[in-house]
Design a protein around this motif. Structure first.
Motif, PDB file in Angstrom:
ATOM      1  N   PHE A  14      21.119  24.107 -66.200  1.00 13.95           N
ATOM      2  CA  PHE A  14      21.264  23.264 -64.988  1.00 13.95           C
ATOM      3  C   PHE A  14      21.900  21.997 -65.606  1.00 13.95           C
ATOM      4  O   PHE A  14      22.999  21.279 -64.885  1.00 13.95           O
ATOM      5  CB  PHE A  14      20.016  22.855 -64.315  1.00 13.95           C
ATOM      6  N   TYR A  15      21.689  21.667 -66.592  1.00  9.77           N
ATOM      7  CA  TYR A  15      22.259  20.539 -67.245  1.00  9.77           C
ATOM      8  C   TYR A  15      23.595  20.678 -67.653  1.00  9.77           C
ATOM      9  O   TYR A  15      24.421  19.721 -67.549  1.00  9.77           O
ATOM     10  CB  TYR A  15      21.489  20.042 -68.820  1.00  9.77           C
ATOM     11  N   ALA A  16      23.960  21.987 -68.159  1.00 10.62           N
ATOM     12  CA  ALA A  16      25.422  22.354 -68.516  1.00 10.62           C
ATOM     13  C   ALA A  16      26.136  22.123 -67.186  1.00 10.62           C
ATOM     14  O   ALA A  16      27.205  21.812 -67.126  1.00 10.62           O
ATOM     15  CB  ALA A  16      25.326  23.547 -69.316  1.00 10.62           C
ATOM     16  N   MET A  54      15.731  11.947 -58.895  1.00  8.60           N
ATOM     17  CA  MET A  54      15.984  11.899 -60.346  1.00  8.60           C
ATOM     18  C   MET A  54      15.274  12.940 -61.094  1.00  8.60           C
ATOM     19  O   MET A  54      15.538  13.709 -62.075  1.00  8.60           O
ATOM     20  CB  MET A  54      15.873  10.641 -60.983  1.00  8.60           C
ATOM     21  N   ARG A  55      13.840  13.004 -60.943  1.00  8.29           N
ATOM     22  CA  ARG A  55      12.811  13.597 -61.403  1.00  8.29           C
ATOM     23  C   ARG A  55      13.205  15.345 -60.952  1.00  8.29           C
ATOM     24  O   ARG A  55      13.089  16.250 -62.007  1.00  8.29           O
ATOM     25  CB  ARG A  55      11.497  13.385 -61.117  1.00  8.29           C
ATOM     26  N   ALA A  84      13.736   7.971 -57.470  1.00 11.78           N
ATOM     27  CA  ALA A  84      13.191   8.309 -58.575  1.00 11.78           C
ATOM     28  C   ALA A  84      12.631   9.813 -58.797  1.00 11.78           C
ATOM     29  O   ALA A  84      12.943  10.590 -59.632  1.00 11.78           O
ATOM     30  CB  ALA A  84      12.025   7.506 -59.309  1.00 11.78           C
ATOM     31  N   PHE A 124      28.104  22.340 -76.141  1.00 16.57           N
ATOM     32  CA  PHE A 124      29.153  22.452 -75.047  1.00 16.57           C
ATOM     33  C   PHE A 124      29.799  21.186 -74.847  1.00 16.57           C
ATOM     34  O   PHE A 124      30.939  21.061 -74.760  1.00 16.57           O
ATOM     35  CB  PHE A 124      27.916  22.559 -73.793  1.00 16.57           C
ATOM     36  N   PHE A 182      34.114  20.162 -74.927  1.00 14.62           N
ATOM     37  CA  PHE A 182      34.870  19.076 -74.311  1.00 14.62           C
ATOM     38  C   PHE A 182      35.806  18.249 -75.202  1.00 14.62           C
ATOM     39  O   PHE A 182      36.931  17.845 -74.985  1.00 14.62           O
ATOM     40  CB  PHE A 182      34.056  18.347 -73.418  1.00 14.62           C
ATOM     41  N   PHE A 210      26.101  12.378 -68.220  1.00 14.84           N
ATOM     42  CA  PHE A 210      26.006  13.316 -69.302  1.00 14.84           C
ATOM     43  C   PHE A 210      24.648  13.099 -70.316  1.00 14.84           C
ATOM     44  O   PHE A 210      24.696  13.233 -71.450  1.00 14.84           O
ATOM     45  CB  PHE A 210      27.031  13.268 -70.341  1.00 14.84           C
ATOM     46  N   ASP A 236      14.538  14.622 -72.092  1.00 17.17           N
ATOM     47  CA  ASP A 236      13.914  15.883 -72.509  1.00 17.17           C
ATOM     48  C   ASP A 236      13.923  16.197 -74.029  1.00 17.17           C
ATOM     49  O   ASP A 236      12.716  16.106 -74.815  1.00 17.17           O
ATOM     50  CB  ASP A 236      14.545  17.199 -72.039  1.00 17.17           C
ATOM     51  N   ILE A 241      16.225  16.323 -60.547  1.00 20.16           N
ATOM     52  CA  ILE A 241      17.437  16.901 -61.041  1.00 20.16           C
ATOM     53  C   ILE A 241      17.076  17.075 -62.574  1.00 20.16           C
ATOM     54  O   ILE A 241      17.595  17.941 -63.081  1.00 20.16           O
ATOM     55  CB  ILE A 241      18.538  15.605 -61.106  1.00 20.16           C
ATOM     56  N   GLN A 242      16.126  16.298 -63.199  1.00 18.37           N
ATOM     57  CA  GLN A 242      15.585  16.438 -64.511  1.00 18.37           C
ATOM     58  C   GLN A 242      14.773  17.573 -64.570  1.00 18.37           C
ATOM     59  O   GLN A 242      13.749  17.683 -64.929  1.00 18.37           O
ATOM     60  CB  GLN A 242      14.735  15.100 -64.832  1.00 18.37           C
ATOM     61  N   THR A 243      15.531  18.831 -64.538  1.00 22.19           N
ATOM     62  CA  THR A 243      14.717  19.981 -64.089  1.00 22.19           C
ATOM     63  C   THR A 243      14.236  20.537 -65.499  1.00 22.19           C
ATOM     64  O   THR A 243      13.003  21.273 -65.485  1.00 22.19           O
ATOM     65  CB  THR A 243      15.444  21.219 -63.616  1.00 22.19           C
ATOM     66  N   GLY A 244      15.005  20.220 -66.520  1.00 20.70           N
ATOM     67  CA  GLY A 244      14.446  20.830 -67.902  1.00 20.70           C
ATOM     68  C   GLY A 244      15.332  22.207 -68.304  1.00 20.70           C
ATOM     69  O   GLY A 244      15.029  22.680 -69.433  1.00 20.70           O
ATOM     70  N   TYR A 245      16.013  22.743 -67.243  1.00 25.71           N
ATOM     71  CA  TYR A 245      16.974  23.725 -67.518  1.00 25.71           C
ATOM     72  C   TYR A 245      18.222  23.497 -68.265  1.00 25.71           C
ATOM     73  O   TYR A 245      19.106  22.972 -67.707  1.00 25.71           O
ATOM     74  CB  TYR A 245      16.955  24.840 -66.356  1.00 25.71           C
ATOM     75  N   ILE A 246      18.400  24.205 -69.236  1.00 21.61           N
ATOM     76  CA  ILE A 246      19.675  23.884 -69.901  1.00 21.61           C
ATOM     77  C   ILE A 246      20.983  24.440 -69.114  1.00 21.61           C
ATOM     78  O   ILE A 246      21.801  23.636 -68.901  1.00 21.61           O
ATOM     79  CB  ILE A 246      19.704  24.799 -71.242  1.00 21.61           C
ATOM     80  N   LEU A 305      23.575  22.231 -75.635  1.00 23.94           N
ATOM     81  CA  LEU A 305      24.419  21.236 -74.914  1.00 23.94           C
ATOM     82  C   LEU A 305      25.173  20.411 -75.587  1.00 23.94           C
ATOM     83  O   LEU A 305      26.471  20.063 -75.283  1.00 23.94           O
ATOM     84  CB  LEU A 305      23.345  20.183 -74.105  1.00 23.94           C
ATOM     85  N   ALA A 310      25.570  20.199 -64.679  1.00 18.03           N
ATOM     86  CA  ALA A 310      25.982  18.831 -64.309  1.00 18.03           C
ATOM     87  C   ALA A 310      26.798  18.296 -64.992  1.00 18.03           C
ATOM     88  O   ALA A 310      27.611  17.497 -64.416  1.00 18.03           O
ATOM     89  CB  ALA A 310      24.419  18.430 -64.493  1.00 18.03           C
ATOM     90  N   MET A 311      26.884  18.850 -66.487  1.00 16.54           N
ATOM     91  CA  MET A 311      27.822  18.069 -67.237  1.00 16.54           C
ATOM     92  C   MET A 311      29.277  18.536 -66.623  1.00 16.54           C
ATOM     93  O   MET A 311      30.223  17.724 -66.576  1.00 16.54           O
ATOM     94  CB  MET A 311      27.710  18.295 -68.632  1.00 16.54           C
ATOM     95  N   ALA A 312      29.504  19.952 -66.370  1.00 21.38           N
ATOM     96  CA  ALA A 312      30.766  20.246 -65.991  1.00 21.38           C
ATOM     97  C   ALA A 312      30.931  19.795 -64.529  1.00 21.38           C
ATOM     98  O   ALA A 312      32.161  19.284 -64.454  1.00 21.38           O
ATOM     99  CB  ALA A 312      30.665  21.832 -65.970  1.00 21.38           C
ATOM    100  N   GLN A 331      21.491  13.821 -69.264  1.00 19.80           N
ATOM    101  CA  GLN A 331      20.177  14.455 -68.775  1.00 19.80           C
ATOM    102  C   GLN A 331      19.351  15.259 -70.184  1.00 19.80           C
ATOM    103  O   GLN A 331      18.236  15.202 -69.986  1.00 19.80           O
ATOM    104  CB  GLN A 331      20.440  15.514 -67.728  1.00 19.80           C
ATOM    105  N   LYS A 350      17.849  23.016 -76.883  1.00 22.37           N
ATOM    106  CA  LYS A 350      18.466  22.083 -75.741  1.00 22.37           C
ATOM    107  C   LYS A 350      19.582  21.476 -76.255  1.00 22.37           C
ATOM    108  O   LYS A 350      20.681  21.394 -75.788  1.00 22.37           O
ATOM    109  CB  LYS A 350      17.452  21.507 -75.043  1.00 22.37           C
TER     110      LYS A 350
END
Lengths: 638, 483
Positions: A615-617, A605-606, A602, B167, B171, B226, B232, A608-613, B164, A619-621, B228, B160
């Motif tokens: 980073f999320y983008a 997970m937390r 957990a 983005f 895709f 996808f 938030d 990874i759950q950074t809150g930075y856009i 996203l 992660a998606m890529a 995340q 956010k």
């Protein structure tokens, strides 16, 4: 007209909800009247169904709703209101109504007045569902419902630890039976592919099922029935269940719920008829219970406990009837027993009420002159259960004895052994009931000062139900007269529901008359002996039969509780302590490391759950990339 | 030739018209409550049109714009879910907005527009309609997520979600373009026919396109990896908007995914199913593990929403048979219990949506027994206890997966739902058994109370009488896009 009866459980349920939700705001007698009205309405519907069934060969199947149909999983909820069910419905709501009325006076000034009636209505609803269900799952809902209500009502005065313990004991012992019910359902579904009762019974005759399979299913249902109907060795909860209010003992632990096991077996009679070995087990369970319980009842001193053991013994009689294949006889005894045993319990309630809570028969005596109505009705009940001719208990008990004598379902030798055991039990029954009556109502007064100041006849709200039940205890037997005397209404009525083909021997008429005379003699011997013994005893200490070992054995409830304490509860406690140690030493360490693992995951997970856009983008890529790689990888392999 | 069947389009159209009308009216008279009432009426009208279409469904598939806009049984089922969810979200917003000075007049029109986009997505019989609906729905929700202008968290959530979301849309659109390249069509039926024809030789592009589409829709349904954004954004957005997003957006995205799965996704080489399998398994694990460590109830519900996306995904494997029926049921149950839970929270939280930790609800059972009972019902149902709506939903999706041979993932689902019991029941324990002198003040709201009461009753009713609603959406075999 028949289908209307499907609303009976709903009405009782609504009554329970009203009292449960708004009861606290209602003034005292009102919750009682609401509850009684609900049960009365249910009774009227049941009687209407009864008249609707006149001349009909089949019951009415009322579809409630399809719970769910998804793929292979189908569950229809439906009531099957047939000849057998309607008899039970009338007992439940009829006796139930009288006991509701009685309770209004009995529970007067109790702080849990509305709670009590809410539970009682809930019980009626559950019990109706149990007897009306056309499938095992629905029956199980009612089965568990009555179990819960029994638990709630035994522990009604939960402030006293003994009551709460008794409630828990009843619940836990019943779980064993419920476990049997569940396993039986699983096996039924596996073997027959259906949980509908009628479908299953239909398959027994058509499909080829191994006899061993039938016997296994039958024995599991028997286990369920033994739990609910308190057959030995699962009977230990019933005497303790007397901790509940006395009307509850009358309704749940005498007239209705404890006969659910008998009902269950009668309902699936073809299954047992197809398995003689299972039937023999049923008969023996009944025989042992009938005999041992009567033996224990001989020496009890609590006014209600005597009746509780008597109930066990009578339930044993019913099981013997079931085991002999005389299914209508078992239901017939359920029918008569409901009246005279409810009557006996309500009279003892009336006595307890008059004595200000005293339950020890050694501190009673001579109450006849204080409460004549209670005494007379109690005497009628005593005679009825003892098997005095022309009263209801005589006909039903004699039918059981006669059928045990002539059955062809069980092996031959069993007939005569069973008959003799039942006969001895009948003598004991007459003895302990006369003892009960004598010690309470006749003889020398042994009342304490407070009790003497308090003693009075109960209010008419309580004595009226006694009168009605006494009347029924007298006449109920005439529905099932022996076949050689008159047409047996009861048997021919139930033939529509219980379709089994079991033959009984037809002894010559002189033998039938002899058997009847022997039964009468048994009742007379028991009653006379008890009167003779107890009218002679003068001192308090003399009231016990004797101080012999056998008397002590009887007093201790044949040692069952002691055995369970030493054999099961103590070892279980010790095992539990050992496990607790194991738990603390070994498992906790293991679990904490597991929890640590989960925590780490957990935490990751937390992280990874950074809150930075960004980073999320990313992660998606990356996720997309991994999926494409996986596809490429698998694509090559396949 | 373009055929326009206005009746088929009527549910979405009535929402769009109502949004315009209420914007016009509120220009002259600034009254958001009036706007809310107009919106509720619009939802009711849309539901009535939908019902009319539903009753006529036996007369064959009703469609408009060629086969681009469908009103078949799956679409009508999902439409009902979306309309119910929208009505519940409007009711939760009713007093909430006013108490927090968020009652600008554009709120309800935006919500209606978003819902209309969701309806278009559900009805889409082709890729172009899908992307159109998706963008109508999403653009409005981006604004709603940032509705609380004085709150940085809300602004951040909106931003956010927007970035996203754009983005993810990229895709999706890329996938659609590639699929068009491979099959020469945007229409599901035509794509399905092309993909399964014998001479199909562009399988590489079709597979790549499928993965791209999975990314795009996986984002909207919040499936691993996808997902995340979801915790938030759900946490930052105002409570009613969170409820709206977790219900309407999820339903629409799943509806689209189901239609795509039934049309051609499941006919792709089997590793596409395996990719989906892994996504679903990890979604269930990550969602429930995430829920386990939260102390904020709102955030816990956000992770719960992720986990439920995983359970819903299980039904995708049966998209051609009973899957859609199961999904309609699951989403109905989910929408109702979720709306109830968010409604309860919206009464408990303070002005800034804070004070929703476990400690803050300690002793709620003593001060507000009815509210605590209702909240417990929702939590039990979300956890999947028998006699509540959520239980049947879980049975249906597990059954859908198992009957199609996906036993392992169903077992993962069962295990994770056991784990989930821990965090769903923790609030119940705290409400009932924790001794505290906590003085909980709730903000009374008639509209929200109605939501809670109705949701609680329906949660129980659906649990006791599941067959009724489930049986309505019997679809048999003919749920592959009409063609």
């Amino acid at each position: 007209m028949i289908a209307l009866a499907a609303y009976a459980p709903l009405i009782a349920l609504v009554g329970a909800l009203i009292n449960g939700i708004f009861g606290r705001n209602l003034k005292e007698p009102l919750p009682g009247y609401i509850a009684s009205a609900a049960v009365f309405a249910a009774f009227v519907l049941s009687v209407m169904a009864f008249f609707g069934l006149q001349g009909q060969e089949h019951g009415s199947n009322v579809q409630l709703w399809q719970y769910l149909s998804a793929g292979n999983f189908k569950l229809n909820l439906a009531f099957n209101i047939d000849h057998l069910a309607v008899i039970m419905m009338m007992i439940i709501t009829g006796v139930g109504f009288l006991i509701h009325i009685y309770s209004i006076a009995y529970m007067h000034n109790d702080s849990g007045f509305s709670r009590y009636f809410s539970f009682l209505n809930l019980f009626i609803a559950s019990m109706l569902i149990l007897v009306m269900a056309d499938s095992f799952p629905l029956m199980f809902i009612g089965w568990e419902g009555v179990g819960v209500c029994s638990f709630l009502l035994i522990g009604f005065w939960y402030g006293i630890k003994a009551n709460a313990d008794a409630a828990r004991k009843a619940f836990i012992v019943n779980r064993i039976g419920d476990f049997g019910f569940l396993l039986a359902m699983f096996l039924t579904y596996k073997v027959f592919g259906t949980l509908n009762i009628a479908d299953m019974l239909g398959h027994i005759q058509v499909a080829r099922v191994l006899p061993a399979g039938l016997t296994a299913i039958a024995l599991l249902y028997l286990l369920a029935a033994m739990g609910k109907s308190a057959q030995m060795p699962l009977h230990v909860w019933l005497p303790d269940a007397m901790a509940g209010p006395t009307p509850v003992s009358a309704l749940i632990h005498a007239a209705t719920m404890v006969t659910a096991g008998v009902y269950l077996i009668a309902r699936i009679a073809p299954l047992f008829a197809a398995s003689p070995s299972a039937s023999m087990v049923v008969a023996w369970v009944g025989l042992i219970t009938a005999f041992v319980a009567a033996f224990i009842a001989l020496s009890q001193t609590d006014i209600k406990r005597i009746l509780a053991y008597s109930t066990l013994s009578q339930l044993g009689y019913m099981f013997v009837a079931l085991g002999c294949g005389a299914y209508w006889v078992a239901i017939f005894h359920v029918f008569t027993h409901a009246f005279f045993k409810a009557l006996l319990f309500l009279t003892s309630g009336s006595v307890i009420h008059a004595m200000g809570g005293e339950q020890d028969v050694e501190k009673m005596g001579g109450l006849h002159k204080y409460m004549k109505l209670t005494s007379i009705t109690a005497f009628i009940g005593t005679l009825a259960i003892a098997g005095v001719p022309f009263l209801s208990g005589f006909f039903s008990k004699d039918a059981i004895l006669a059928h045990a004598f002539t059955t062809t379902l069980a092996p031959v030798a069993l007939n005569y052994i069973a008959y003799i055991i039942l006969l001895v039990t009948a003598v004991m029954t007459a003895f302990y009931m006369m003892r009960w009556y004598y010690l309470v109502f006749l003889g020398k007064e042994r009342l304490s000062k407070e009790a003497k100041a308090h003693v009075h006849e109960s209010p008419s709200l309580m004595t009226m139900p006694l009168g009605v039940l006494a009347f029924l205890s007298v006449v109920a037997g005439y529905f099932g007269l022996p076949e050689f005397l008159a047409k047996n209404q009861f048997a021919s009525w139930l033939e529509n529901s219980i379709e089994v083909d079991i033959s009984f021997g037809h002894p010559p008429v002189w033998l039938e008359w002899t058997l009847i005379l022997i039964s009468v003699a048994a009742a007379a011997i028991g009653l006379g002996l008890a009167y003779w013994v107890y009218s002679r005893k003068k001192s308090k200490a003399m009231l016990r039969i004797s101080n012999s070992a056998i008397a002590k054995f009887s007093q201790s409830g044949a040692g069952f509780d002691g055995f369970y304490n030493a054999g099961i509860i103590k070892p279980a406690e010790e095992t539990a302590e050992g496990l607790a140690l194991l738990d603390a030493e070994v498992l906790d360490t293991g679990l904490s490391s597991l929890a640590l693992g989960v925590g780490l995951f957990a935490g990751l997970m937390r992280k990874i759950q950074t809150g930075y856009i960004r980073f999320y983008a990313l992660a998606m890529a990356l996720g997309f990339a991994v999926l494409v790689i996986l596809a490429a990888f698998w694509g090559k392999l396949s | 030739m373009i055929d326009i069947n206005w009746v088929v389009f009527a549910p979405a159209l009535s929402l769009i018209i109502a949004a315009s009308v209420s914007l016009l009216i509120t220009v002259f008279k600034k009254n958001t409550k009036l706007s809310a009432i107009i919106s509720l009426i619009a939802v009711a009208v849309a539901a009535a049109f939908n019902l009319q279409l539903f009753l006529n469904r036996a007369e064959g598939v009703q469609s408009s714009f060629g086969l681009e806009y469908l009103a078949d049984t799956p679409a009508l089922g999902f439409n009902f879910v979306i309309l119910i969810a929208t009505a519940l979200a409007i009711l939760i917003s009713y007093d909430y907005l006013e108490k927090r000075n968020l009652d600008q007049i554009e709120y309800y029109p935006l919500m209606l527009l978003s819902a209309s986009g969701a309806l278009v997505m559900v009805a889409a019989g082709g890729m172009i309609t899908l992307i159109l609906g998706l963008e109508i729905m999403s653009l409005a929700v981006y604004v709603l997520a940032a509705w609380k202008q004085d709150s940085p968290a809300s602004e951040e959530a909106g931003m956010k979600y927007f970035l996203l979301g754009a983005f993810a849309s990229a895709f999706l659109i890329y996938g659609i373009a590639m699929l068009f390249g491979a099959t020469g069509s945007f229409n599901y039926a035509a794509i399905a026919a092309s993909v399964s024809s014998d001479g199909f030789d562009k399988i590489f592009y079709a597979v790549l396109a499928s993965i791209l589409i999975l990314v795009g829709l996986g984002f909207k349904t919040a499936m691993f990896p996808f997902h995340q954004w979801a915790p938030d954004v759900y946490t930052g957005a105002p409570m009613p908007v969170t409820a709206f997003m977790s219900m309407v957006v999820k339903t629409a995205a799943f509806a689209a995914l189901f239609r795509i799965a039934a049309s051609f996704l499941l006919d792709m080489p089997s590793f596409i199913s395996q990719i989906l399998l892994i996504m679903i398994a990890l979604t269930m694990i990550v969602g429930n593990m995430g829920g386990l460590v939260q102390t904020s109830l709102k955030r816990m519900l956000a992770f719960s929403a992720v986990a439920h996306a995983g359970y819903l995904g299980l039904a995708l494997f049966a998209a051609k048979t009973v899957g859609i029926q199961a999904a309609v049921w699951y989403l109905t149950a989910y929408v109702i219990m979720n709306a109830g839970a968010f409604a309860v929270l919206s009464l408990i939280v303070d002005e800034n949506d804070q004070a929703d930790s476990l400690d803050d609800i300690a002793g709620l059972a003593k001060t507000h027994p009815a509210l605590a009972t209702a909240f417990s019902i929702f939590l039990f149902s979300l956890a999947g206890f028998p006699l509540f709506a959520g239980f049947i939903g879980k049975i249906l999706v597990f059954q859908a997966a198992i009957e199609n041979g996906y036993v392992l993932v169903a077992i993962i689902g069962i295990i994770t739902s056991l784990v989930a019991v821990v965090y769903y029941l923790r609030p119940v324990i705290v409400m009932y058994f924790k001794n505290t002198d906590n003085k909980i003040t709730i903000q009374p709201s008639m509209a929200t109370t109605i939501v809670i009461a109705v949701a609680a009753i329906v949660t129980v009713l659906l649990g006791i009488l599941p067959g009724w609603w489930y049986g309505l959406f019997e679809m048999g075999q003919r749920i592959v896009a009409a063609g």
